[in-house]
Design a protein around this motif. Structure first.
Motif, PDB file in Angstrom:
ATOM      1  N   ILE A   1       0.885  -1.172   0.000  1.00  0.00           N
ATOM      2  CA  ILE A   1       0.000   0.000   0.000  1.00  0.00           C
ATOM      3  C   ILE A   1       0.921   1.220   0.000  1.00  0.00           C
ATOM      4  O   ILE A   1       1.479   1.581   1.031  1.00  0.00           O
ATOM      5  CB  ILE A   1      -0.930   0.012   1.231  1.00  0.00           C
ATOM      6  CG1 ILE A   1      -1.785  -1.261   1.242  1.00  0.00           C
ATOM      7  CG2 ILE A   1      -1.800   1.266   1.237  1.00  0.00           C
ATOM      8  CD1 ILE A   1      -2.568  -1.478   2.506  1.00  0.00           C
ATOM      9  N   PRO A   2       1.124   1.838  -1.168  1.00  0.00           N
ATOM     10  CA  PRO A   2       2.156   2.874  -1.299  1.00  0.00           C
ATOM     11  C   PRO A   2       1.888   4.127  -0.466  1.00  0.00           C
ATOM     12  O   PRO A   2       0.746   4.498  -0.222  1.00  0.00           O
ATOM     13  CB  PRO A   2       2.141   3.219  -2.791  1.00  0.00           C
ATOM     14  CG  PRO A   2       1.096   2.404  -3.433  1.00  0.00           C
ATOM     15  CD  PRO A   2       0.406   1.588  -2.400  1.00  0.00           C
ATOM     16  N   TYR A   3       3.001   4.754  -0.065  1.00  0.00           N
ATOM     17  CA  TYR A   3       2.934   6.065   0.584  1.00  0.00           C
ATOM     18  C   TYR A   3       2.086   6.983  -0.287  1.00  0.00           C
ATOM     19  O   TYR A   3       2.124   6.902  -1.514  1.00  0.00           O
ATOM     20  CB  TYR A   3       4.332   6.696   0.689  1.00  0.00           C
ATOM     21  CG  TYR A   3       5.205   6.107   1.758  1.00  0.00           C
ATOM     22  CD1 TYR A   3       5.126   6.544   3.064  1.00  0.00           C
ATOM     23  CD2 TYR A   3       6.135   5.122   1.446  1.00  0.00           C
ATOM     24  CE1 TYR A   3       5.949   6.006   4.050  1.00  0.00           C
ATOM     25  CE2 TYR A   3       6.965   4.581   2.415  1.00  0.00           C
ATOM     26  CZ  TYR A   3       6.856   5.037   3.724  1.00  0.00           C
ATOM     27  OH  TYR A   3       7.671   4.499   4.677  1.00  0.00           O
ATOM     28  N   ASP A   4       1.355   7.869   0.341  1.00  0.00           N
ATOM     29  CA  ASP A   4       0.550   8.886  -0.330  1.00  0.00           C
ATOM     30  C   ASP A   4      -0.604   8.333  -1.160  1.00  0.00           C
ATOM     31  O   ASP A   4      -1.227   9.079  -1.895  1.00  0.00           O
ATOM     32  CB  ASP A   4       1.418   9.828  -1.180  1.00  0.00           C
ATOM     33  CG  ASP A   4       2.382  10.623  -0.320  1.00  0.00           C
ATOM     34  OD1 ASP A   4       2.020  10.927   0.842  1.00  0.00           O
ATOM     35  OD2 ASP A   4       3.485  10.916  -0.775  1.00  0.00           O
ATOM     36  N   SER A   5      -0.915   7.040  -1.044  1.00  0.00           N
ATOM     37  CA  SER A   5      -2.147   6.538  -1.642  1.00  0.00           C
ATOM     38  C   SER A   5      -3.295   6.930  -0.708  1.00  0.00           C
ATOM     39  O   SER A   5      -3.075   7.237   0.473  1.00  0.00           O
ATOM     40  CB  SER A   5      -2.090   5.020  -1.821  1.00  0.00           C
ATOM     41  OG  SER A   5      -2.058   4.364  -0.563  1.00  0.00           O
ATOM     42  N   GLU A   6      -4.503   6.937  -1.226  1.00  0.00           N
ATOM     43  CA  GLU A   6      -5.640   7.314  -0.381  1.00  0.00           C
ATOM     44  C   GLU A   6      -5.773   6.393   0.824  1.00  0.00           C
ATOM     45  O   GLU A   6      -6.051   6.848   1.938  1.00  0.00           O
ATOM     46  CB  GLU A   6      -6.945   7.290  -1.189  1.00  0.00           C
ATOM     47  CG  GLU A   6      -7.111   8.473  -2.113  1.00  0.00           C
ATOM     48  CD  GLU A   6      -8.469   8.458  -2.789  1.00  0.00           C
ATOM     49  OE1 GLU A   6      -9.485   8.482  -2.074  1.00  0.00           O
ATOM     50  OE2 GLU A   6      -8.489   8.409  -4.025  1.00  0.00           O
ATOM     51  N   LEU A   7      -5.569   5.097   0.606  1.00  0.00           N
ATOM     52  CA  LEU A   7      -5.688   4.149   1.715  1.00  0.00           C
ATOM     53  C   LEU A   7      -4.596   4.385   2.753  1.00  0.00           C
ATOM     54  O   LEU A   7      -4.873   4.413   3.951  1.00  0.00           O
ATOM     55  CB  LEU A   7      -5.648   2.705   1.203  1.00  0.00           C
ATOM     56  CG  LEU A   7      -5.823   1.620   2.262  1.00  0.00           C
ATOM     57  CD1 LEU A   7      -7.126   1.790   3.050  1.00  0.00           C
ATOM     58  CD2 LEU A   7      -5.758   0.241   1.615  1.00  0.00           C
ATOM     59  N   SER A   8      -3.372   4.581   2.312  1.00  0.00           N
ATOM     60  CA  SER A   8      -2.273   4.843   3.244  1.00  0.00           C
ATOM     61  C   SER A   8      -2.534   6.114   4.048  1.00  0.00           C
ATOM     62  O   SER A   8      -2.347   6.140   5.269  1.00  0.00           O
ATOM     63  CB  SER A   8      -0.950   4.964   2.488  1.00  0.00           C
ATOM     64  OG  SER A   8       0.104   5.264   3.373  1.00  0.00           O
ATOM     65  N   ASP A   9      -2.982   7.172   3.378  1.00  0.00           N
ATOM     66  CA  ASP A   9      -3.272   8.429   4.070  1.00  0.00           C
ATOM     67  C   ASP A   9      -4.362   8.244   5.123  1.00  0.00           C
ATOM     68  O   ASP A   9      -4.244   8.726   6.256  1.00  0.00           O
ATOM     69  CB  ASP A   9      -3.707   9.513   3.081  1.00  0.00           C
ATOM     70  CG  ASP A   9      -2.572  10.009   2.198  1.00  0.00           C
ATOM     71  OD1 ASP A   9      -1.394   9.730   2.501  1.00  0.00           O
ATOM     72  OD2 ASP A   9      -2.884  10.677   1.189  1.00  0.00           O
ATOM     73  N   ALA A  10      -5.438   7.532   4.749  1.00  0.00           N
ATOM     74  CA  ALA A  10      -6.562   7.344   5.682  1.00  0.00           C
ATOM     75  C   ALA A  10      -6.151   6.483   6.876  1.00  0.00           C
ATOM     76  O   ALA A  10      -6.446   6.827   8.030  1.00  0.00           O
ATOM     77  CB  ALA A  10      -7.747   6.724   4.947  1.00  0.00           C
TER      78      ALA A  10
END
Length: 140
Positions: free
Chosen positions: A37-46
């Motif tokens: 789950i890459p940095y700065d993806s929506e899922l990572s941010d949430a």
């Protein structure tokens, strides 16, 4: 409800301090990236935001002098589960957090958790509690 078997897990005890809460956020992003789950993806941010809010609450409201809180991340088939366990039994979060007045300096953490999580809750323990949240990928 039984949590499904996770694809990956991470558990760490962290000092119940503001620095510990920041560390929880960094560790969350690091492990999510390692799980694909890459940095700065929506899922990572949430997920990182939810972990930070739950950790900050543990460090602020769940703190018992000399005791750490535990951060646990579980990568599930349908998202990520974040669990933060502290040792303070009597201080439980409200079931339905309400937005504080605009002039209040705090009180928005659980409102953010409720907005970002698919579901969240509190599990009682013999000593302390576990506040957990599950976050699904956008559109998931």
């Amino acid at each position: 409800m039984q949590t499904p078997t996770p694809a990956h897990t991470f558990t760490q005890r962290i000092s119940a301090t503001p620095r510990g809460a920041r560390l929880a956020r960094r560790l969350t992003r690091y492990h999510l990236d390692g799980w694909g789950i890459p940095y700065d993806s929506e899922l990572s941010d949430a997920v990182a935001q939810v972990a930070a809010e739950l950790a900050a609450n543990a460090a602020t409201h769940g703190r018992v002098s000399g005791r750490d809180f535990a951060l646990r991340l579980l990568l599930l088939a349908d998202g990520v589960r974040i669990e933060v366990t502290d040792t303070r039994t009597e201080c439980r979060p409200p079931e339905r957090p309400e937005l504080p007045s605009p002039d209040e300096e705090s009180g928005r953490g659980l409102v953010l958790v409720a907005a970002l999580a698919t579901r969240w809750g509190v599990d009682a323990r013999s000593v302390g509690k576990t506040v957990w949240a599950e976050v699904s990928p956008p559109g998931g």
